[in-house]
Design an enzyme around this catalytic site. Structure first.
Site, PDB file in Angstrom:
ATOM      1  N   LYS A  79       0.857  -1.185   0.000  1.00 14.40           N
ATOM      2  CA  LYS A  79       0.000   0.000   0.000  1.00 14.40           C
ATOM      3  C   LYS A  79       0.894   1.236   0.000  1.00 14.40           C
ATOM      4  CE  LYS A  79      -3.855   2.022   2.677  1.00 14.40           C
ATOM      5  NZ  LYS A  79      -4.733   1.867   3.856  1.00 14.40           N
ATOM      6  N   SER A 154      -9.764   1.866   3.033  1.00 20.77           N
ATOM      7  CA  SER A 154      -8.914   2.652   2.181  1.00 20.77           C
ATOM      8  C   SER A 154      -7.865   1.848   1.413  1.00 20.77           C
ATOM      9  CB  SER A 154      -8.192   3.700   3.036  1.00 20.77           C
ATOM     10  OG  SER A 154      -7.316   3.064   3.952  1.00 20.77           O
ATOM     11  N   SER A 178      -9.991  -0.581   7.187  1.00 17.18           N
ATOM     12  CA  SER A 178      -9.411  -0.491   5.838  1.00 17.18           C
ATOM     13  C   SER A 178      -8.666  -1.710   5.312  1.00 17.18           C
ATOM     14  CB  SER A 178      -8.489   0.716   5.753  1.00 17.18           C
ATOM     15  OG  SER A 178      -9.261   1.877   5.653  1.00 17.18           O
TER      16      SER A 178
HETATM   17  N1  GLN Z   1     -13.248   4.163   6.413  1.00 19.24           N
HETATM   18  C1  GLN Z   1     -12.670   4.612   7.636  1.00 19.24           C
HETATM   19  C2  GLN Z   1     -12.236   6.052   7.511  1.00 19.24           C
HETATM   20  O1  GLN Z   1     -12.440   6.617   6.481  1.00 19.24           O
HETATM   21  C3  GLN Z   1     -11.511   3.730   8.017  1.00 19.24           C
HETATM   22  C4  GLN Z   1     -10.296   4.007   7.227  1.00 19.24           C
HETATM   23  C5  GLN Z   1      -9.135   3.165   7.621  1.00 19.24           C
HETATM   24  O2  GLN Z   1      -9.273   2.129   8.263  1.00 19.24           O
HETATM   25  N2  GLN Z   1      -7.961   3.645   7.252  1.00 19.24           N
HETATM   26  O3  GLN Z   1     -11.703   6.633   8.411  1.00 19.24           O
END
Ligand code: GLN
Length: 487
Positions: A79, A154, A178
């Site tokens: 990532k 994400s 995410s």
């Molecule tokens: N969807 C959640 C957010 O936007 C979690 C994102 C994540 O785990 N990085 O904060």
């Protein structure tokens, strides 16, 4: 015959060990696939072809000399939130579009030391804020199961790359879901380890008390192989825990008969798609057949987890992202009038809308007069959420429920409705607030789109989750399904 790209990490490892093919051959195969297919999916931001071929050659030499370990020569995609020495590390943002990391994050070094080959860096929501990979500066990632839908986020690029068989495994980070949510939406296996199990050093910070890196792969067995390399103490991360690392692959085959699985009743209520619920119930049936006991439990404070998370995560991000000031890192606006203008415009032009929204919410929640009402209160509820899990784990070995309330949704569908987007993580966020490990595994299809179940465990009890998931994957073949265009 199974082709190279449909093999699991374990199968690739066995074939490397038998010398059926070399790491250079595998690496070339995946690089060619990425070049051919990723125009459609947009799962990579950077391809590190030359470096990959060099690492593969080195891995083959290591093997010749008898120095190979189980992961030597196997490809991985990272990532783009993990710092990679000499390679662009953008975090999905215009702010870091020009940032070449001067060092490797610990997780990247660990898999490199294990002999793995980095194929490239994957697309992601900007600074890991999002659930659909639509907030990326590099454009949305398409879900390989249906390119009109999102891959989740994400870590959407990392999940889509494995689902499309452009990489046998990848890394992700999980602050509120995410890793698990994109794993579910893409039909693959993804693990968020216990907070402190894997070093966060060199992983670009979003919300430091919640962020945790971990692996994606096709199977629980592959994830166990990867966790063996990633877990462990790191003096450079003060929240990393100094605890022995078990061999996660040895307990995979243990009997799960007699284990008690808790079903949090709050995870089966309103908001859960009926068809998804049915698939989760089917999976529970499989575990029952395997001799597990099922027990309903309650996590009474968990409905507050989204509210708590968006105060805590935003507060931490507003602090963490203050370092992007146009001076030290990344983007600087053109022709600033003075210092203040430079700060303001660099941030206004470098960050996207969602990141700005979070910074504003966080700054507000931390400001004098509101700190007690929001931040402090959120911290107190966070403790209650943690206590709920503690009580549940007095009665059960692990928890099971849906990973996400729906299968993948259409690109664009939730972009103008942040709250509905935030609800995608309704079942994953509490796990981060409590620092627990969570694993998502494929458990069927709804409208031809994959869905996942989530296993949540006690602190540092990844072994139990991987063991249960592995046994489930011996009984089912959801994890073996490949999108038609990628087989
Ligand atoms: N969807 C959640 C957010 O936007 C979690 C994102 C994540 O785990 N990085 O904060």
């Amino acid at each position: 015959m199974t082709s190279i790209h449909t093999m699991t990490l374990k199968e690739l490892a066995d074939n490397l060990a038998n010398k059926t093919f070399s790491s250079v051959e595998i690496t070339k195969h995946f690089l060619e696939r990425i070049k051919k297919l990723d125009k459609t999916y947009n799962s990579f931001i950077t391809l590190t072809e030359d470096q990959a071929l060099m690492q593969a050659k080195l891995a083959d030499e290591k093997r010749q000399k008898g120095q190979a370990t189980p992961l030597t020569g196997l490809p991985i995609a990272h990532k783009d939130i993990f710092c990679t020495k000499g390679v662009k590390t953008s975090c999905g943002s215009k702010m870091l579009d020009n940032f070449i990391a001067p060092y490797n994050s610990t997780m990247v070094s660990q898999v490199e030391e294990a002999g793995m080959v980095m194929l490239g860096k994957t697309n992601m929501d900007e600074f890991a804020m999002g659930s659909s990979n639509e907030t990326s500066f590099y454009g949305p990632v398409k879900n390989p199961w249906n390119i009109e839908t999102v891959p989740g986020g994400s870590s959407g690029g990392s999940a889509a790359a494995v689902a499309a068989r452009l990489a046998p495994c990848s890394t992700g980070t999980d602050t509120g879901g995410s890793i698990r949510q994109p794993a579910a939406l893409c039909g693959i296996t993804g693990l968020k380890p216990t907070y402190g199990r894997v070093s966060r050093y060199g992983m670009i910070a979003f919300a430091s008390s919640l962020d945790q890196g971990g692996p994606f792969a096709q199977t629980a067995q592959d994830v166990a192989m990867l966790l063996n390399a990633m877990a462990g103490f790191d003096t450079r991360d003060s929240t990393c825990v100094d605890m022995p690392v078990p061999d996660y692959t040895t307990s995979l085959h243990d009997k799960i008969q007699g284990k008690t699985i808790g079903l949090p009743k709050e995870y089966f209520g309103q908001g859960l798609d009926k068809a998804v619920e049915q698939k989760v119930l089917d999976a529970i049936g499989v575990f029952e057949k395997l001799g597990c006991k099922i027990k309903e439990v309650s996590l009474p404070s968990s409905p507050l987890s989204i509210s708590v998370y968006y105060v805590v995560a935003s507060a931490e991000c507003s602090s963490n992202l203050s370092r992007y000031d146009g001076v030290r890192f990344g983007y600087r606006c053109k022709d600033p009038l003075n210092l203040e203008d430079m700060y303001k415009r660099s941030r206004a032009e470098g960050f996207g809308d969602e990141v700005k929204r979070r910074i504003m919410v966080g700054t507000y929640a931390l400001s004098t007069g509101y700190y007690d009402a929001y931040y402090l209160k959120a911290q107190k509820v966070r403790k209650l959420i943690s206590n709920d899990f503690k009580q549940a784990f007095e009665q059960v070995d692990f928890l099971l429920g849906p990973t996400a309330p729906t299968p993948a949704f259409k690109i664009g569908e939730k972009m103008n409705d942040p709250v509905s987007m935030y609800l995608s993580d309704i079942y994953t966020i509490a796990t981060n607030l409590a620092g627990l490990p969570g694993l998502s595994i494929p458990a069927g299809f709804v409208n031809d789109l994959p869905i996942g179940i989530q296993l949540t465990g006690k602190h540092f009890d990844e072994s139990t989750l991987l063991n249960a998931a592995h046994i489930y994957q011996q009984e089912t073949d959801w994890h073996k399904k490949v999108p038609v265009s990628c087989s």
